[in-house]
Design a protein around this motif. Structure first.
Motif, PDB file in Angstrom:
ATOM      1  N   ASP A  66       0.162 -62.193  49.831  1.00 57.66           N
ATOM      2  CA  ASP A  66      -0.597 -62.683  50.983  1.00 57.66           C
ATOM      3  C   ASP A  66      -2.071 -62.883  50.620  1.00 57.66           C
ATOM      4  O   ASP A  66      -2.733 -63.751  51.186  1.00 57.66           O
ATOM      5  CB  ASP A  66      -0.533 -61.681  52.150  1.00 57.66           C
ATOM      6  N   ASN A  67      -2.610 -62.037  49.732  1.00 56.62           N
ATOM      7  CA  ASN A  67      -4.069 -62.020  49.553  1.00 56.62           C
ATOM      8  C   ASN A  67      -4.595 -62.353  48.168  1.00 56.62           C
ATOM      9  O   ASN A  67      -5.800 -62.475  47.997  1.00 56.62           O
ATOM     10  CB  ASN A  67      -4.665 -60.687  50.027  1.00 56.62           C
ATOM     11  N   CYS A  68      -3.732 -62.555  47.166  1.00 58.31           N
ATOM     12  CA  CYS A  68      -4.252 -62.856  45.824  1.00 58.31           C
ATOM     13  C   CYS A  68      -5.014 -64.187  45.822  1.00 58.31           C
ATOM     14  O   CYS A  68      -6.186 -64.237  45.430  1.00 58.31           O
ATOM     15  CB  CYS A  68      -3.116 -62.893  44.803  1.00 58.31           C
ATOM     16  N   ALA A  69      -4.364 -65.258  46.271  1.00 56.17           N
ATOM     17  CA  ALA A  69      -5.041 -66.565  46.302  1.00 56.17           C
ATOM     18  C   ALA A  69      -6.245 -66.562  47.253  1.00 56.17           C
ATOM     19  O   ALA A  69      -7.331 -67.008  46.868  1.00 56.17           O
ATOM     20  CB  ALA A  69      -4.050 -67.673  46.669  1.00 56.17           C
ATOM     21  N   PRO A  70      -6.101 -66.037  48.495  1.00 60.30           N
ATOM     22  CA  PRO A  70      -7.265 -65.999  49.382  1.00 60.30           C
ATOM     23  C   PRO A  70      -8.432 -65.201  48.803  1.00 60.30           C
ATOM     24  O   PRO A  70      -9.593 -65.597  48.956  1.00 60.30           O
ATOM     25  CB  PRO A  70      -6.723 -65.341  50.655  1.00 60.30           C
ATOM     26  N   GLU A  71      -8.118 -64.079  48.143  1.00 60.11           N
ATOM     27  CA  GLU A  71      -9.206 -63.280  47.557  1.00 60.11           C
ATOM     28  C   GLU A  71      -9.943 -64.071  46.481  1.00 60.11           C
ATOM     29  O   GLU A  71     -11.183 -64.062  46.426  1.00 60.11           O
ATOM     30  CB  GLU A  71      -8.679 -61.973  46.950  1.00 60.11           C
ATOM     31  N   ALA A  72      -9.204 -64.764  45.624  1.00 54.22           N
ATOM     32  CA  ALA A  72      -9.850 -65.543  44.559  1.00 54.22           C
ATOM     33  C   ALA A  72     -10.736 -66.642  45.154  1.00 54.22           C
ATOM     34  O   ALA A  72     -11.868 -66.850  44.708  1.00 54.22           O
ATOM     35  CB  ALA A  72      -8.796 -66.140  43.627  1.00 54.22           C
ATOM     36  N   VAL A  73     -10.230 -67.339  46.179  1.00 57.33           N
ATOM     37  CA  VAL A  73     -11.022 -68.391  46.836  1.00 57.33           C
ATOM     38  C   VAL A  73     -12.286 -67.791  47.453  1.00 57.33           C
ATOM     39  O   VAL A  73     -13.393 -68.318  47.296  1.00 57.33           O
ATOM     40  CB  VAL A  73     -10.185 -69.116  47.913  1.00 57.33           C
ATOM     41  N   LEU A  74     -12.121 -66.661  48.155  1.00 56.18           N
ATOM     42  CA  LEU A  74     -13.252 -66.043  48.845  1.00 56.18           C
ATOM     43  C   LEU A  74     -14.289 -65.513  47.855  1.00 56.18           C
ATOM     44  O   LEU A  74     -15.501 -65.709  48.032  1.00 56.18           O
ATOM     45  CB  LEU A  74     -12.748 -64.917  49.754  1.00 56.18           C
ATOM     46  N   ARG A  75     -13.823 -64.849  46.800  1.00 52.38           N
ATOM     47  CA  ARG A  75     -14.766 -64.339  45.797  1.00 52.38           C
ATOM     48  C   ARG A  75     -15.468 -65.486  45.056  1.00 52.38           C
ATOM     49  O   ARG A  75     -16.652 -65.383  44.720  1.00 52.38           O
ATOM     50  CB  ARG A  75     -14.050 -63.417  44.804  1.00 52.38           C
ATOM     51  N   ALA A  76     -14.736 -66.566  44.816  1.00 58.24           N
ATOM     52  CA  ALA A  76     -15.356 -67.739  44.174  1.00 58.24           C
ATOM     53  C   ALA A  76     -16.488 -68.290  45.037  1.00 58.24           C
ATOM     54  O   ALA A  76     -17.457 -68.856  44.525  1.00 58.24           O
ATOM     55  CB  ALA A  76     -14.305 -68.817  43.928  1.00 58.24           C
ATOM     56  N   ALA A  77     -16.367 -68.103  46.365  1.00 55.61           N
ATOM     57  CA  ALA A  77     -17.382 -68.588  47.306  1.00 55.61           C
ATOM     58  C   ALA A  77     -18.468 -67.549  47.584  1.00 55.61           C
ATOM     59  O   ALA A  77     -19.338 -67.772  48.427  1.00 55.61           O
ATOM     60  CB  ALA A  77     -16.708 -68.987  48.613  1.00 55.61           C
ATOM     61  N   GLY A  78     -18.406 -66.413  46.886  1.00 56.99           N
ATOM     62  CA  GLY A  78     -19.425 -65.382  47.050  1.00 56.99           C
ATOM     63  C   GLY A  78     -19.088 -64.307  48.066  1.00 56.99           C
ATOM     64  O   GLY A  78     -19.943 -63.498  48.424  1.00 56.99           O
TER      65      GLY A  78
END
Length: 277
Positions: A215-227
């Motif tokens: 549920d959260n691997c892809a969202p976490e990467a996107v969010l961390r990439a955005a700061g």
């Protein structure tokens, strides 16, 4: 060229192709079944998209692990330095309710850390992607723009995004304590994190233990990439090393500016609620 460009290209393409599978089923009077163990609804769309994504990733990256929601995950991520975490449809209930707020998640963890993420919303053709340390983008009909979380630090000014499903007492307590007045509801975890990544919202809490690393691997990467930041409710990052798949301690997603103000409040209430021990 960045080191993960090939992975990103393939993940984006596969997500779009899987989106076409979901929309094909979405246009029919599909059947809904309950998963074993009370894990929620499942449809033909979940299963077909799951099979397609897993096969495509295994073909492209035969030496990587793949953990996917609708697959047998007992082999786990622990044997692989690189492992893909796939949710073929995050927000199946939204699919069933036909409100369009479901998404495909394709995330790559390297050495147990969420590193690359693609979140695709087929309805409206919106694609979020990011690589931690390299930035991220959102792409839709109007074009492409860089992702960057907001810099709102004042807790009472934070815009909270919440689930459409059950509202928890813990969320209410956090809202009261921080003085939050702006809320909006949204379905998929990935779409909520997408709203944070494009600075349309600032904070998201998932207080149940009914979510998993896919549920959260892809969202976490996107969010961390955005700061931004994604942790458990105690402020501790989750590991994607196969040691555990269930998110037993909930999820906290926040912009970086407000995190130090928000995290202790959330952790305090989560301890009182018995979520953190």
């Amino acid at each position: 060229m960045h080191p993960l460009d090939a992975e990103l290209d393939i993940a984006r393409r596969v997500a779009r192709q899987a989106g076409a599978i979901l929309l094909e089923v979405y246009a029919t009077p599909f059947a809904v079944h309950d998963k074993a163990g009370g894990m929620g609804p499942v449809t033909e769309a979940d299963e077909r998209a799951n099979a397609f994504i897993v096969e495509a990733l295994r073909d492209a990256f035969p030496s990587d692990g793949v953990v996917a929601e609708e697959s047998d995950n007992t082999s786990g991520a622990s044997r692989f330095e690189r492992c893909w975490f796939v949710d073929p449809m995050d927000g199946t209930q939204e699919f069933v309710n036909r409100n369009g707020e479901f998404a495909i998640h394709i995330g790559l963890a390297i050495a147990g850390k969420a590193t690359l993420g693609v979140v695709y919303r087929p309805v409206g053709d919106t694609l979020y992607w990011g690589v931690v340390g390299q930035g991220g983008f959102v792409e839709h009909a109007k074009g492409r723009r860089a992702l960057r979380v907001s810099d709102t630090a004042e807790p009472s000014a934070l815009r909270l995004v919440v689930s459409r499903s059950h509202r928890s007492r813990l969320t209410d307590a956090v809202v009261r304590r921080l003085g939050i007045t702006h809320e909006q509801a949204c379905g998929s975890v990935g779409l909520k994190c997408g709203l944070l990544a494009e600075a349309a919202c600032d904070l998201y809490l998932h207080v149940s233990d009914k979510s998993y690393r896919w549920d959260n691997c892809a969202p976490e990467a996107v969010l961390r990439a955005a700061g931004g930041i994604l942790t458990d409710l105690g402020g501790t990052p989750y590991a994607y090393d196969g040691s555990e798949l269930q998110n037993r301690r909930g999820l906290l997603a926040c912009n970086a500016a407000a995190f130090e103000h928000v995290a202790p409040v959330v952790a305090g209430f989560a301890r009182e609620a018995g979520i953190l021990r």
